[in-house]
Scaffold this active site. Structure first.
Site, PDB file in Angstrom:
ATOM      1  N   ASP A  98       0.836  -1.200   0.000  1.00 15.13           N
ATOM      2  CA  ASP A  98       0.000   0.000   0.000  1.00 15.13           C
ATOM      3  C   ASP A  98       0.878   1.260   0.000  1.00 15.13           C
ATOM      4  O   ASP A  98       1.920   1.304   0.664  1.00 15.13           O
ATOM      5  CB  ASP A  98      -0.869  -0.072   1.275  1.00 15.13           C
ATOM      6  CG  ASP A  98      -1.966   0.959   1.329  1.00 15.13           C
ATOM      7  OD1 ASP A  98      -2.447   1.369   0.259  1.00 15.13           O
ATOM      8  OD2 ASP A  98      -2.356   1.338   2.457  1.00 15.13           O
ATOM      9  N   HIS A  99       0.443   2.277  -0.699  1.00 13.40           N
ATOM     10  CA  HIS A  99       1.150   3.575  -0.729  1.00 13.40           C
ATOM     11  C   HIS A  99       2.648   3.428  -0.954  1.00 13.40           C
ATOM     12  O   HIS A  99       3.462   3.974  -0.194  1.00 13.40           O
ATOM     13  CB  HIS A  99       0.888   4.377   0.558  1.00 13.40           C
ATOM     14  CG  HIS A  99      -0.511   4.875   0.656  1.00 13.40           C
ATOM     15  ND1 HIS A  99      -0.997   5.920  -0.106  1.00 13.40           N
ATOM     16  CD2 HIS A  99      -1.544   4.433   1.409  1.00 13.40           C
ATOM     17  CE1 HIS A  99      -2.273   6.100   0.172  1.00 13.40           C
ATOM     18  NE2 HIS A  99      -2.636   5.216   1.085  1.00 13.40           N
ATOM     19  N   GLU A 158      -3.230   6.408  -7.779  1.00 16.85           N
ATOM     20  CA  GLU A 158      -4.146   7.366  -7.111  1.00 16.85           C
ATOM     21  C   GLU A 158      -4.134   8.686  -7.861  1.00 16.85           C
ATOM     22  O   GLU A 158      -3.083   9.191  -8.234  1.00 16.85           O
ATOM     23  CB  GLU A 158      -3.719   7.588  -5.648  1.00 16.85           C
ATOM     24  CG  GLU A 158      -4.616   8.599  -4.922  1.00 16.85           C
ATOM     25  CD  GLU A 158      -4.317   8.692  -3.423  1.00 16.85           C
ATOM     26  OE1 GLU A 158      -4.062   7.645  -2.795  1.00 16.85           O
ATOM     27  OE2 GLU A 158      -4.336   9.824  -2.893  1.00 16.85           O
ATOM     28  N   GLY A 206      -6.916   8.075   8.729  1.00 15.86           N
ATOM     29  CA  GLY A 206      -6.963   8.313  10.180  1.00 15.86           C
ATOM     30  C   GLY A 206      -8.384   8.555  10.652  1.00 15.86           C
ATOM     31  O   GLY A 206      -9.344   8.454   9.878  1.00 15.86           O
ATOM     32  N   HIS A 229      -9.807   4.933  -0.079  1.00 13.90           N
ATOM     33  CA  HIS A 229      -8.873   4.939   1.057  1.00 13.90           C
ATOM     34  C   HIS A 229      -9.545   5.658   2.229  1.00 13.90           C
ATOM     35  O   HIS A 229     -10.606   6.264   2.077  1.00 13.90           O
ATOM     36  CB  HIS A 229      -7.586   5.679   0.661  1.00 13.90           C
ATOM     37  CG  HIS A 229      -6.671   4.857  -0.192  1.00 13.90           C
ATOM     38  ND1 HIS A 229      -5.422   4.465   0.222  1.00 13.90           N
ATOM     39  CD2 HIS A 229      -6.835   4.333  -1.426  1.00 13.90           C
ATOM     40  CE1 HIS A 229      -4.849   3.755  -0.735  1.00 13.90           C
ATOM     41  NE2 HIS A 229      -5.684   3.653  -1.750  1.00 13.90           N
ATOM     42  N   GLY A 230      -8.893   5.586   3.401  1.00 18.43           N
ATOM     43  CA  GLY A 230      -9.416   6.320   4.554  1.00 18.43           C
ATOM     44  C   GLY A 230     -10.742   5.773   5.031  1.00 18.43           C
ATOM     45  O   GLY A 230     -11.646   6.517   5.404  1.00 18.43           O
ATOM     46  N   GLY A 231     -10.852   4.444   5.058  1.00 23.93           N
ATOM     47  CA  GLY A 231     -12.134   3.825   5.410  1.00 23.93           C
ATOM     48  C   GLY A 231     -12.560   4.024   6.861  1.00 23.93           C
ATOM     49  O   GLY A 231     -13.756   4.002   7.161  1.00 23.93           O
ATOM     50  N   THR A 232     -11.610   4.247   7.753  1.00 23.59           N
ATOM     51  CA  THR A 232     -11.950   4.367   9.179  1.00 23.59           C
ATOM     52  C   THR A 232     -12.871   5.566   9.418  1.00 23.59           C
ATOM     53  O   THR A 232     -12.535   6.693   9.040  1.00 23.59           O
ATOM     54  CB  THR A 232     -10.664   4.537  10.009  1.00 23.59           C
ATOM     55  OG1 THR A 232      -9.869   3.374   9.828  1.00 23.59           O
ATOM     56  CG2 THR A 232     -10.981   4.733  11.495  1.00 23.59           C
TER      57      THR A 232
END
Ligand code: 13P
Length: 281
Positions: free
Chosen positions: A82-83, A134, A179, A206-209
């Site tokens: 990832d990334h 991305e 985050g 991305h950033g699912g949280t």
């Protein structure tokens, strides 16, 4: 069935209208927790680690563990880098046997992002692996070390980028950030819908949280088929350990280990239910 490329998992998800969870892992306990959840629910999944996390979990140690876990799983699991920031680490992941890599050139000018991502796509192809890119900027950074501003994806640029780079999956920025959010984000579903109408490859969130269950479901209905979850896993593992200590359930190391596995398991179960991927293995 076990170690899988990423693209067949995402193409099936796109055809059948669900999303595959891409769970970040930092140690064996998190891998075991995710595996337990996906085997129990018969879900496909992706396990991943980001380049910025390698200072805590060295790639030469955790990488072979992730690949071995996927090979031994009873359901299809892709192992994803990832990334990716550097060609060196991306090649190392491919040498270890990762089945997909992301090059994150989202901070670069369009042409440079395209050129670097195309190069990584070619390198990945030499290993018969997949490549994610991305376009636009997802906010924050994977490990919270940078406060990158959100820059929503331009649907037309996304179309041109996907064509020019040949990526197998494309991460979009629609108001999402890495985050914990201070409050649930107002996602730009209009941008997602326009992007999905112009881009054939599966789109990645991305950033699912912290994204609300109904917003996840709406994203999936509009073209998201891979969802990255990192912070929620780490938080769930920490909370599980804390709770088990408070309840007096930890008397020795292996109780602590079981609490970690349980935290990763519970988090994966929650997201599998929302993403609609149970029974899709
Ligand atoms: P979160 O930490 O917000 O879940 O983001 C995960 C992610 O997008 C990893 O690439």
């Amino acid at each position: 069935m076990p170690l899988s490329k990423m693209s067949p998992l995402l193409i099936k998800a796109k055809n059948e209208g669900y999303a595959v969870g891409s769970f970040s892992v930092a140690n064996m306990e998190m891998v075991l927790g995710v595996l337990k959840a996906i085997e129990e629910t018969k879900s496909p999944a992706i396990i991943q680690i980001a380049e910025v996390r390698l200072k805590q979990s060295p790639l030469e140690v955790i990488g072979p563990l992730m690949v071995a876990a996927a090979k031994n799983a009873g359901v299809p699991v892709a192992v994803h880098f990832d990334h990716g920031k550097t060609e060196e680490k991306i090649r190392q992941a491919l040498d270890i046997g990762f089945t997909s890599v992301m090059f994150d050139g989202s901070h670069l000018p369009f042409e440079e992002n395209c050129a670097f991502t195309s190069k990584i796509k070619q390198i990945a192809a030499e290993y018969d692996a997949d490549c994610e890119g991305e376009i636009g900027c997802v906010g924050g950074s994977e490990d919270g070390s940078e406060n990158i501003a959100i820059n929503c994806t331009s649907p037309v640029q996304a179309r041109d980028f996907a064509k020019a780079s040949g990526v197998d999956a494309l991460a979009v920025a629609i108001g999402n950030a890495h985050g914990n959010y201070k409050q649930a984000p107002n996602l730009r579903f209009d941008i997602l819908e326009q992007t999905a109408s112009l881009v054939d490859v599966p789109l990645v969130l991305h950033g699912g949280t912290g994204i609300l269950p109904d917003d996840f479901r709406k994203c999936i209905s509009l073209g998201i088929h891979k969802i990255n979850i990192a912070t929620a896993t780490f938080d769930s593992v920490e909370a599980s350990v804390k709770k088990t200590y408070e309840q007096g359930g930890i008397n020795g190391y292996y109780d602590l280990q079981a609490a970690e596995v349980q935290g990763a398991y519970e988090n994966a179960m929650k997201h599998i239910e929302i993403f609609g991927c149970a029974g899709k293995a």
